[in-house]
Design an enzyme around this catalytic site. Structure first.
Site, mmCIF file in Angstrom:
data_model
loop_
_atom_site.group_PDB
_atom_site.id
_atom_site.type_symbol
_atom_site.label_atom_id
_atom_site.label_comp_id
_atom_site.label_asym_id
_atom_site.label_seq_id
_atom_site.Cartn_x
_atom_site.Cartn_y
_atom_site.Cartn_z
ATOM 1 N N LYS A 27 39.773 -10.654 50.851
ATOM 2 C CA LYS A 27 38.314 -10.648 50.989
ATOM 3 C C LYS A 27 37.630 -11.106 49.699
ATOM 4 O O LYS A 27 36.570 -11.731 49.735
ATOM 5 C CB LYS A 27 37.809 -9.267 51.399
ATOM 6 C CG LYS A 27 37.668 -9.112 52.893
ATOM 7 C CD LYS A 27 38.926 -8.866 53.658
ATOM 8 C CE LYS A 27 39.504 -9.975 54.421
ATOM 9 N NZ LYS A 27 40.757 -9.604 55.140
ATOM 10 N N GLY A 71 51.051 -20.659 62.133
ATOM 11 C CA GLY A 71 50.446 -19.452 62.703
ATOM 12 C C GLY A 71 48.939 -19.456 62.546
ATOM 13 O O GLY A 71 48.444 -19.368 61.418
ATOM 14 N N GLY A 123 46.838 -17.134 63.460
ATOM 15 C CA GLY A 123 46.377 -15.769 63.712
ATOM 16 C C GLY A 123 45.370 -15.397 62.630
ATOM 17 O O GLY A 123 44.694 -16.261 62.046
ATOM 18 N N VAL A 181 53.050 -15.712 60.511
ATOM 19 C CA VAL A 181 53.455 -15.582 61.920
ATOM 20 C C VAL A 181 53.665 -14.113 62.310
ATOM 21 O O VAL A 181 54.513 -13.789 63.127
ATOM 22 C CB VAL A 181 54.736 -16.401 62.192
ATOM 23 C CG1 VAL A 181 54.473 -17.892 62.057
ATOM 24 C CG2 VAL A 181 55.879 -15.984 61.268
ATOM 25 N N ARG A 212 53.837 -9.719 61.277
ATOM 26 C CA ARG A 212 54.469 -8.828 60.297
ATOM 27 C C ARG A 212 55.480 -7.923 60.982
ATOM 28 O O ARG A 212 55.357 -7.634 62.170
ATOM 29 C CB ARG A 212 53.388 -8.005 59.562
ATOM 30 C CG ARG A 212 52.451 -8.923 58.774
ATOM 31 C CD ARG A 212 51.387 -8.166 58.010
ATOM 32 N NE ARG A 212 51.898 -7.260 57.007
ATOM 33 C CZ ARG A 212 52.287 -7.622 55.784
ATOM 34 N NH1 ARG A 212 52.245 -8.884 55.412
ATOM 35 N NH2 ARG A 212 52.709 -6.713 54.933
ATOM 36 N N ASP A 269 51.246 0.697 59.945
ATOM 37 C CA ASP A 269 51.893 -0.531 60.444
ATOM 38 C C ASP A 269 53.310 -0.291 60.940
ATOM 39 O O ASP A 269 53.848 -1.113 61.680
ATOM 40 C CB ASP A 269 51.968 -1.578 59.315
ATOM 41 C CG ASP A 269 50.654 -2.310 59.095
ATOM 42 O OD1 ASP A 269 49.629 -1.870 59.658
ATOM 43 O OD2 ASP A 269 50.653 -3.306 58.351
ATOM 44 N N HIS A 301 13.414 -4.414 62.092
ATOM 45 C CA HIS A 301 13.052 -5.834 62.179
ATOM 46 C C HIS A 301 12.667 -6.334 60.790
ATOM 47 O O HIS A 301 11.942 -5.640 60.078
ATOM 48 C CB HIS A 301 11.872 -5.995 63.135
ATOM 49 C CG HIS A 301 11.361 -7.395 63.196
ATOM 50 N ND1 HIS A 301 12.011 -8.381 63.906
ATOM 51 C CD2 HIS A 301 10.276 -7.980 62.614
ATOM 52 C CE1 HIS A 301 11.344 -9.526 63.763
ATOM 53 N NE2 HIS A 301 10.286 -9.301 62.979
#
Ligand code: FAD
Ligand code: NAI
Length: 491
Positions: A60, A189, A191, A279, A281, A321, A453
């Site tokens: 980031k 990849g 992704g 591709v 993990r 993960d 707004h």
């Protein structure tokens, strides 16, 4: 003598460090072991895992710098700002990224100290079940813990025959540390990493080609978002080739040559200065000595857990993960908190239906809940509210009117089933949809909430109104897909 703890967390990434802190807050005597020093100059273990060291945070930082560079080159002039031709100093950009990483990783060490979590330096692997719980070897030391949380995360999947040296051929680690802008960059990849890292280097001047095996682009996102994203990325110069089959990849000191078959079955060759392999993990279970204690893995090599992250072993949990579900830092953290609270006898929970996804391209892509194609496949009757940013006053002021908000609500109950956004700041806008869905809101609930707004969030409001065919600032269309020729007045 072994060291004794109530809880041992194996792995200091977002799943592990958050679980450790929460468990300590709940009164447990907690240790967390981490074996990876990443790029620590003293070779000490670094906390924060993939996310802080070689994932979310560094990517980031680079996305932000490259966004500013692109704005200076293409966006400023329209606002009357002239800065000449911008130049990028890559070492400074990478240095800034490293400073942010260092600050955050050492910050977690500070949090460990404050919460009295013991950091152990070393790789954790199971030895055996013990009287009080589990015995784990950490480096050369033996540790006894009543409960163990496995949070060992994931590593980049590599392809057979393609050797990653993180110089010429990179995975996420090298992709975040290039010393110069490659003239030609190839990625395998398309992704999340392919699109984010492709965007970074393309904005800085690389000629980027992304080779993707699947015939459809971004099939994880809502179909309309994928279509819009494909158009925008093509305009930005990302050359995305779908339906390819990668053949031989030859690397030299200067670059790389990739043979592949294109979607029409024709043999092609792509020469590039650098290649990024992105591709997917794979879960980190090697070295845990899972077999010795009978820890069960699932069919994809992840640790098998139930809906509350319990493994098949009593007192052993797994989060992040290394278990099923999206590989996202905030999902890992949610699970970490849930497990710590369950261990303390509380009713920890993690709502897997409201985990947001964000792809930090420009425009950003963010979503929560079901896509239109999932609802169709499941035979769910739904209504759609879809509003573009084209006439939103704030978007016009910002000079970025790309994208739309698409809300999907149950046709009968009006409950929001999914929200899909492609726009500037979609990563922030999606939170409103997450909160709404977490509270089981109907589109009518959002339609009746006052939105400041001028803000981009007014488009979320309009999309909710559009679910009931009553948008206030969008003329000429019924709710549903935006048709060519719709008039889009000021918002
Ligand atoms: P990890 O972060 O992988 O941490 C696991 C830790 O355990 C590692 O430090 C590892 O060294 C350690 N370990 C492994 N085995 C052992 C052992 N036996 N003993 C001791 N230590 C061990 N997610 C998002 O939500 N948002 C993003 O923007 C985002 N961007 C990303 C960008 C990139 C380039 C990449 C690669 C990933 C990104 N992700 C993002 C995904 C995110 O990084 C992961 O989902 C998250 O880090 C998973 O957390 P974790 O704690 O499960 O595992
Ligand atoms: P991914 O799963 O997002 O994408 C991998 C892509 O590679 C897929 O489109 C797949 O079809 C393609 N692919 C697989 N094998 C291939 C082959 N042999 N040839 C050509 N294409 C092939 O995985 P990626 O991009 O590596 O990222 C890993 C994970 O990290 C993500 O799924 C996500 O969970 C996490 N991440 C999250 C981010 C975020 O939240 N913004 C950013 C980056 C990563």
């Amino acid at each position: 003598m072994s060291k004794q703890f109530d809880v041992l967390v194996i792995g200091g990434g977002p799943g592990g460090y958050v679980a450790a802190i929460r468990a300590a807050q709940l009164g447990f005597n907690v240790a967390c072991c981490e074996s990876n020093a990443y790029a620590d100059p003293k070779g000490e273990p670094r906390l924060g895992g993939t996310c802080l060291n070689v994932g979310c945070i560094p990517s980031k930082a680079l996305l932000h710098t490259s966004h500013l560079f692109a704005e200076a080159g293409h966006g400023f002039a329209a606002q009357g700002i002239s800065v000449g031709t911008p130049k990028i100093d890559v070492p400074t950009m990478i240095g800034r990224k490293n400073t942010i990483v260092n600050q955050l990783t050492s910050g977690i060490k500070g949090l460990f100290k404050k919460n009295k979590v013991t950091l152990l330096n070393g790789h954790g692997s199971f030895v055996a079940q013990s009287e009080s719980g589990w015995q784990v070897k950490v480096g050369e030391e033996l540790v006894d813990a009543t409960q163990v949380i496995i949070a060992t995360g994931s590593s980049a999947r590599h392809l057979p025959g393609i050797t990653v040296d993180n110089k010429i051929i990179c995975d996420n680690v090298g992709a975040l540390d290039m010393e110069a802008v490659p003239k030609k960059l190839a990625l395998i990849g398309a992704g999340v990493i392919g699109l984010e890292m492709g965007s970074v280097w393309s904005r800085l001047g690389s000629e980027v080609t992304i080779l993707e095996a699947l015939p459809d682009f971004l099939s994880v996102t809502d179909i309309d978002v994928a279509k819009e994203a494909a158009k925008v990325f093509a305009r930005q110069g990302l050359n995305i080739q779908l339906g390819v089959q990668i053949g031989e990849v030859k690397a030299s000191k200067k670059g790389v040559s990739i043979a592949y078959t294109d979607k029409d079955g024709k043999a092609q060759k792509l020469d590039a200065d650098r290649l990024i392999v992105s591709v997917g993990r794979i879960p980190n279970t090697e070295g845990l000595n899972a077999d010795a204690v009978g820890l069960k893995l699932d069919e994809r090599g992840r640790i098998d857990v139930d809906g509350h992250c319990r493994t098949n072993l009593a007192g052993v949990w797994a989060v992040g993960d290394v278990v099923s579900g999206p590989m996202l830092a905030h999902k890992a953290m949610e699970e970490g908190v849930m497990v710590a609270e369950m261990m303390a006898g509380q009713s920890g929970h993690c709502n897997f239906d409201t985990i947001p996804w964000v792809i930090y391209t420009s425009p950003e892509i963010a979503w929560v809940g079901q896509t239109e194609q999932q609802l169709k496949a499941d035979g769910v009757a739904y209504k759609t509210g879809k509003i573009p940013f084209a006439a939103n006053g704030r978007a016009l002021g910002m000079g970025d009117t790309s994208g739309f908000v698409k809300m999907l609500a149950d046709a009968k109950t009006d409950r929001i089933l999914g929200v899909h956004i492609i726009s500037a700041n979609a990563s922030e806008l999606i939170s409103e949809a997450v909160v709404a869905m977490e509270f089981g809101a109907a589109s009518e609930d959002l339609a009746r909430i006052c939105h400041a707004h001028p803000t981009l969030s007014e488009v979320v409001h309009e999309a909710a109104l559009a679910c009931d065919k009553r948008p206030l600032h969008f003329l000429g269309c019924e709710a549903g897909p935006i048709k060519a020729g719709c008039r889009v007045p000021r918002l």
